[in-house]
Design a protein around this motif. Structure first.
Motif, mmCIF file in Angstrom:
data_model
loop_
_atom_site.group_PDB
_atom_site.id
_atom_site.type_symbol
_atom_site.label_atom_id
_atom_site.label_comp_id
_atom_site.label_asym_id
_atom_site.label_seq_id
_atom_site.Cartn_x
_atom_site.Cartn_y
_atom_site.Cartn_z
ATOM 1 N N LEU A 132 45.188 57.727 40.844
ATOM 2 C CA LEU A 132 44.461 56.732 40.060
ATOM 3 C C LEU A 132 44.663 56.938 38.567
ATOM 4 O O LEU A 132 44.792 55.971 37.809
ATOM 5 C CB LEU A 132 42.971 56.730 40.426
ATOM 6 N N GLN A 133 44.697 58.199 38.125
ATOM 7 C CA GLN A 133 44.977 58.442 36.715
ATOM 8 C C GLN A 133 46.371 57.936 36.357
ATOM 9 O O GLN A 133 46.583 57.393 35.267
ATOM 10 C CB GLN A 133 44.848 59.937 36.405
ATOM 11 N N ARG A 187 38.390 58.281 43.118
ATOM 12 C CA ARG A 187 37.646 57.141 42.585
ATOM 13 C C ARG A 187 36.673 57.546 41.475
ATOM 14 O O ARG A 187 36.272 56.707 40.669
ATOM 15 C CB ARG A 187 36.872 56.441 43.700
ATOM 16 N N GLY A 208 43.304 54.605 46.683
ATOM 17 C CA GLY A 208 42.144 55.373 46.230
ATOM 18 C C GLY A 208 41.632 56.365 47.243
ATOM 19 O O GLY A 208 40.646 57.068 46.976
ATOM 20 N N SER A 211 37.493 46.999 34.825
ATOM 21 C CA SER A 211 37.176 45.855 35.682
ATOM 22 C C SER A 211 37.903 44.628 35.151
ATOM 23 O O SER A 211 38.226 44.541 33.959
ATOM 24 C CB SER A 211 35.669 45.603 35.721
ATOM 25 N N LEU A 253 37.908 53.476 35.661
ATOM 26 C CA LEU A 253 38.501 52.299 36.278
ATOM 27 C C LEU A 253 38.034 51.041 35.562
ATOM 28 O O LEU A 253 36.848 50.720 35.567
ATOM 29 C CB LEU A 253 38.118 52.230 37.761
ATOM 30 N N VAL A 260 46.181 53.812 36.623
ATOM 31 C CA VAL A 260 45.358 53.232 35.556
ATOM 32 C C VAL A 260 46.120 53.220 34.233
ATOM 33 O O VAL A 260 45.970 52.297 33.421
ATOM 34 C CB VAL A 260 44.025 54.004 35.430
ATOM 35 N N LEU A 310 42.452 49.470 43.327
ATOM 36 C CA LEU A 310 42.564 50.886 43.669
ATOM 37 C C LEU A 310 41.432 51.381 44.563
ATOM 38 O O LEU A 310 41.075 52.553 44.532
ATOM 39 C CB LEU A 310 42.658 51.737 42.392
ATOM 40 N N ASN A 311 40.876 50.488 45.361
ATOM 41 C CA ASN A 311 39.796 50.889 46.258
ATOM 42 C C ASN A 311 40.257 50.941 47.712
ATOM 43 O O ASN A 311 39.469 51.221 48.596
ATOM 44 C CB ASN A 311 38.608 49.933 46.144
#
Length: 514
Positions: free
Chosen positions: A188-189, A20, A76, A27, A25, A192, A71-72
């Protein structure tokens, strides 16, 4: 063997996932109007976003709704192994769903790994991708027989790999099953990097937008908590428990488990590979190259049913002891945990939620192996929506039922739910909220009834009703994450009672505070 003393190491006070903080990230806005699209996707993790990517490539107009921020969730908080080696699974699958289906399970996950690798190459994604061999190792001699059975299953199914006497990692082992040419990455990379492809193609992504209901039909309508309506030809639920399960088809067919991860900075060099113990307590080990070029070890394990088990911080302490015993640990900069759902036969449910609702789909039950299974789900669902054949449709069909494992596991799970429901209602609670110190939470007696209390670091007391808003079980305090967790179906709430994870979609009732 290391001489690191566990007492000299400190866990971070609050959980925080390395993933994270490693990726910028973006919004997205909250949905604030009615809208109409070709497909609405519920859930902003790797499954939902990959599905959105594939559908927009097909020219569909999509809207993705995320109840929190993207992704939370589990994406994540994963260990992010991209592998078809899912513990000792193949010998078991041959016995429960048959050799043909077991081979398909391997091939589906192999294809998912190839898809991710191709995506990274095509879009030139910088995400710490590394091809690694995967190992399941025996911590005890008595477990070696299980490894030989799994190696025999590999041979029967034509899986590259097999039994090896030693592993490269300096931890005690009595052999291992090796699956070469697997991989790991920064999830995440990777994800995203897909977001601009979705939005540039006209896809809409909404955060802080909770889907609570679906009006079914040929053109179903997803209704949000605020009452906004999203009309679509297809609805795809990628939110762990199906956010709508009006007939209770899945609550008896899934159970939630939590597992824990430490990111450790160590002195010694890492020999490569990804490792998982065959024995309990589970130990998962892999490396990651941090954004500043340092190497961290991700050490995970300590699985248990959500809302059940020992004091949750003790699971982190157990992992810390293992890390200190086997590695020269300098510090623990991050700790986190994740939640996963497990089906009756350990194969995910991917496809139409029921035969009578062919345009409402689910993807759930990844059983801690979500990096590949999420990609399998995205490819399968996008094929289904496009009217294309997919060789794995029947394997993952949510309507399947395998008599032996399914009946046995359904009985066991429903008995456990009933036990937890009754135990929570009959629990004798004597603790009072006034004795809680800052940072402490507990089940207490409040106005003569069971309640949940937490005193925050500023000294403010927060008191909530502990009755889960899903099906009425009593939630328990999770001190490691500072959350209220349901032992029946895995719903989780923060200390103020707001929903963190479903199937609940309504907050706990606030009772008071100071």
């Amino acid at each position: 063997m290391s001489d690191t003393k566990p007492g000299s190491l400190q866990l971070p006070q609050m959980p925080q996932s390395y993933w994270r903080v490693s990726a910028p990230l973006p919004s997205f806005p909250k949905l604030e109007k009615d809208t109409e699209v070709d497909a609405v996707i519920i859930g902003g993790g790797i499954t939902g976003i990959t599905t959105a990517y594939l559908l927009t490539k097909q020219g569909l107009r999509i809207a993705l709704l995320e109840a929190d921020v993207i992704l939370n969730g589990t994406t994540g908080h994963t260990t992010a192994k991209i592998t078809a080696q899912h513990d000792l699974i193949y010998d078991e699958l041959i016995g429960t769903i048959g050799e043909e289906r077991a081979k398909q399970y391997y091939e589906a996950n192999r294809d998912a790994l190839s898809f991710i690798k191709q995506m990274i190459q095509d879009h030139r994604i910088e995400c710490d991708f590394s091809e690694e061999d995967a190992y399941i190792y025996a911590q005890r001699e008595s477990s070696a027989e299980k490894l030989h059975k799994e190696a025999a299953a590999y041979e029967k199914l034509g899986i590259d790999g097999g039994f090896v006497d030693k592993i490269p990692l300096a931890v005690p082992s009595a052999g291992a099953v090796k699956m070469p040419h697997q991989a790991r990455f920064n999830p995440l990379q990777y994800i995203v990097s897909l977001l601009p492809h979705i939005t540039n193609a006209g896809g809409a992504i909404y955060e802080h937008t909770t889907a609570v209901e679906v009006d079914e039909g040929t053109a179903p309508v997803v209704i949000t908590r605020e009452g906004w309506r999203v009309k679509a030809k297809h609805v795809v639920a990628c939110s762990h428990f199906p956010f709508v399960d009006r007939h209770g088809l899945y609550f008896a067919r899934l159970h939630a488990e939590r597992a824990y991860v430490l990111a450790a900075k160590v002195q010694e060099s890492y020999p490569g590979g990804m490792y998982l113990s065959a024995d309990n307590p589970k130990r998962s080990i892999r490396s990651v190259t941090s954004t500043d070029g340092e190497q961290l070890l991700l050490i995970g394990g300590e699985n248990h049913k959500t809302g059940q088990g020992i004091c949750t911080i003790d699971y982190y302490e157990s992992l810390l002891g293992f890390a200190a015993q086997h590695f020269k640990v300098e510090s623990i900069p991050y700790r986190w945990s994740a939640q996963d759902l497990i089906t009756l036969d350990k194969v995910p449910y991917i496809g139409p939620i029921t035969s009578g609702l062919p345009n409402i789909y689910i993807a759930t039950g990844f059983a801690k192996w979500g990096m590949c299974h999420s990609t399998v789900a995205a490819m399968l669902l996008s094929d289904t929506i496009a009217g294309r054949e997919n060789p794995y449709r029947d394997l993952y069909s949510p309507q399947r039922f395998h008599p032996n494992p399914s009946i046995k596991n359904a009985i066991t799970q429903n008995f456990d739910v009933a036990k937890q429901l009754i135990t929570g209602k009959l629990e004798n609670v004597n603790k009072q909220a006034g004795v809680l110190q800052p940072g402490e939470g507990a089940v207490v007696t409040y106005n003569g009834k069971r309640a949940g209390a937490y005193r925050d670091d500023a000294g403010t007391l927060h008191i909530v009703d502990t009755t889960c808003t899903h099906m009425g079980c009593e939630v328990e305090w999770n001190d490691g994450e500072r959350s209220w967790d349901c032992p029946c179906h895995g719903s989780r709430f923060n200390y103020e009672g707001d929903v963190m994870e479903g199937p609940a979609n309504q907050p706990l009732r606030k009772l008071g505070g100071e």
